[in-house]
Design a protein around this motif. Sequence first.
Motif, PDB file in Angstrom:
ATOM      1  N   VAL A   1       0.841  -1.202   0.000  1.00  0.00           N
ATOM      2  CA  VAL A   1       0.000   0.000   0.000  1.00  0.00           C
ATOM      3  C   VAL A   1       0.874   1.248   0.000  1.00  0.00           C
ATOM      4  CG1 VAL A   1      -1.669   1.334   1.342  1.00  0.00           C
ATOM      5  CG2 VAL A   1      -1.946  -1.138   1.105  1.00  0.00           C
ATOM      6  N   ARG A   2       1.910   1.239   0.839  1.00  0.00           N
ATOM      7  CA  ARG A   2       2.813   2.393   0.877  1.00  0.00           C
ATOM      8  C   ARG A   2       3.516   2.571  -0.462  1.00  0.00           C
ATOM      9  NH1 ARG A   2       3.575   0.666   6.308  1.00  0.00           N
ATOM     10  NH2 ARG A   2       5.254  -0.736   5.667  1.00  0.00           N
TER      11      ARG A   2
ATOM     12  N   ALA B   1       2.310   1.758  -3.458  1.00  0.00           N
ATOM     13  CA  ALA B   1       1.350   2.357  -4.390  1.00  0.00           C
ATOM     14  C   ALA B   1       1.204   3.849  -4.114  1.00  0.00           C
ATOM     15  CB  ALA B   1      -0.001   1.653  -4.281  1.00  0.00           C
ATOM     16  N   GLY B   2       1.176   4.224  -2.843  1.00  0.00           N
ATOM     17  CA  GLY B   2       1.077   5.636  -2.501  1.00  0.00           C
ATOM     18  C   GLY B   2       2.310   6.421  -2.908  1.00  0.00           C
ATOM     19  N   SER B   3       3.490   5.802  -2.761  1.00  0.00           N
ATOM     20  CA  SER B   3       4.724   6.511  -3.120  1.00  0.00           C
ATOM     21  C   SER B   3       4.806   6.788  -4.616  1.00  0.00           C
ATOM     22  CB  SER B   3       5.941   5.699  -2.677  1.00  0.00           C
ATOM     23  OG  SER B   3       6.102   4.538  -3.491  1.00  0.00           O
TER      24      SER B   3
ATOM     25  N   ALA C   1      -6.819   1.754   3.337  1.00  0.00           N
ATOM     26  CA  ALA C   1      -5.580   2.393   2.896  1.00  0.00           C
ATOM     27  C   ALA C   1      -5.280   2.049   1.440  1.00  0.00           C
ATOM     28  CB  ALA C   1      -4.416   1.963   3.792  1.00  0.00           C
ATOM     29  N   LEU C   2      -5.561   0.815   1.047  1.00  0.00           N
ATOM     30  CA  LEU C   2      -5.336   0.396  -0.339  1.00  0.00           C
ATOM     31  C   LEU C   2      -6.267   1.150  -1.280  1.00  0.00           C
ATOM     32  CD1 LEU C   2      -3.960  -1.486  -2.374  1.00  0.00           C
ATOM     33  CD2 LEU C   2      -5.743  -3.174  -1.890  1.00  0.00           C
TER      34      LEU C   2
ATOM     35  N   SER D   1      -7.589   4.073  -0.855  1.00  0.00           N
ATOM     36  CA  SER D   1      -7.156   5.466  -0.933  1.00  0.00           C
ATOM     37  C   SER D   1      -5.932   5.624  -1.834  1.00  0.00           C
ATOM     38  CB  SER D   1      -6.851   6.009   0.465  1.00  0.00           C
ATOM     39  OG  SER D   1      -8.025   6.064   1.254  1.00  0.00           O
ATOM     40  N   SER D   2      -4.962   4.707  -1.709  1.00  0.00           N
ATOM     41  CA  SER D   2      -3.752   4.786  -2.524  1.00  0.00           C
ATOM     42  C   SER D   2      -4.065   4.599  -4.005  1.00  0.00           C
ATOM     43  CB  SER D   2      -2.740   3.728  -2.069  1.00  0.00           C
ATOM     44  OG  SER D   2      -2.252   4.017  -0.775  1.00  0.00           O
TER      45      SER D   2
ATOM     46  N   ASP E   1      -5.715   7.740  -5.304  1.00  0.00           N
ATOM     47  CA  ASP E   1      -4.720   8.790  -5.563  1.00  0.00           C
ATOM     48  C   ASP E   1      -3.989   8.532  -6.877  1.00  0.00           C
ATOM     49  OD1 ASP E   1      -4.578  10.997  -3.937  1.00  0.00           O
ATOM     50  OD2 ASP E   1      -3.517   9.975  -2.336  1.00  0.00           O
ATOM     51  N   LEU E   2      -3.646   7.285  -7.140  1.00  0.00           N
ATOM     52  CA  LEU E   2      -2.953   6.937  -8.379  1.00  0.00           C
ATOM     53  C   LEU E   2      -3.859   7.204  -9.590  1.00  0.00           C
ATOM     54  CD1 LEU E   2      -0.289   5.823  -9.460  1.00  0.00           C
ATOM     55  CD2 LEU E   2      -1.233   3.529  -9.233  1.00  0.00           C
TER      56      LEU E   2
END
Length: 416
Positions: free
Chosen positions: A124-125, A127-129, A173-174, A176-177, A180-181
């Motif tokens: 998840v982190r 994907a967010g990065s 969290a997944l 949301s990431s 955002d993508l």
Amino acid sequence: MVRAYRHHPYHGRNPLPQTVVASWLRITQAQLSRVENGPPLVHLDRLAHWATLLGIPSSRLWFALPHLPTAATDLATKNHEEGATTNRRQFHAVAALAGITPTGCFELLAPRADPPPTVGMEQVRYAGSLVDEFRKADAEAGADTLCDIAMQVHERLSAWAAKAAYSRSVADALQSSLADLAIQAAWLAIDADRRAEARPYLNEAIARARIADDSRVEVRALACMSLLLREDRPGEAVHCAEAALRASAGFTTPRLRTLLHLRAAYAYATLRDTFSFDREITRARRAFDGGSHEDDPPFISFVTAQEVTGIQGLSYLALERPDRAADCFRAVTGSPSATHRRNNVYYTVQLARAASQHGDVGEAVLAGMRALPEVGQVRSGRVARLLADVRSRLAVAGRSAPPALNFVEAYDRAMA
């Protein structure tokens, strides 16, 4: 459809409880209730997008699916035929430019990599990065370079997330990431002047944000949707901006309010509603005077004094006041932002447009000449199209104003 499934006679005399079905979908009972009881969907483009994703036969639909493939569809088909979702070599090249380091998660983007059986916070982190990395790469490589890559990466990560198992704590969290993508892919499509491809990503982002109860991501998606719709569907653009203002009431900052009032102001100008435009631009300037805040989201870093004046200029163009628009663009380009090169070029081109519409061929030529060597470097299809419009206007003006032909010839040489 979910409600019909829960009430099907197959399950016995009593319908399946919402709590049970919600647990299967990894959402809360309240979220499922909103899905079942919310207003009916009326946007055909969203319906068509979902019908395509779900593979619903056209005979089962009451509307027609578009038959013309988009560039993204062509590319996805090509990649599928080659047995790859992501062009690994192309992505690695841009990844190096963006500073993305090869990690274990990075291998998720390999063409033939098997999706992980489970998803944890590490993925998840990651994907967010990628959102931050694409934002940095956008400043260096431009949307024209990154658009297809971002779409492919989004498709790849969405595919493995759909197949993998993950805990309830990871689910929101997944979502949301990935939302955002999707927003980042939509923005790149807008700046690459591929607007028709952007809306499905924003529709998806809004849906994911609501599933995750993530108001911050939903606000970002609505702000981007307002940007997308402001010229072709200004009424919807106003509604999106107003919805974002309502959704952000609990965490908004002055800069975020500034952006959302600017979105509404431009849409009202396109609607020729001068009173509402004046009201929103005044609210935007008052909010901007509140200064920056430690809680400002990263995506509004471009909301500067120059941006406020620039949007005011665009609004005057929409209101057919090119003289006042030129004054605004002149002020923006006279004190350009040191960190937003693309916006500087964009507003220089807008100055050329406003001057040509106002009949000031001399200023239009000077501004066009200043922008010409920069346009190819920022790699923005949106900016390139606007400069092509300036070229067309000056070609007509050249019949009575020979200096305009100097720009036309320089433009043609540069494009060649």
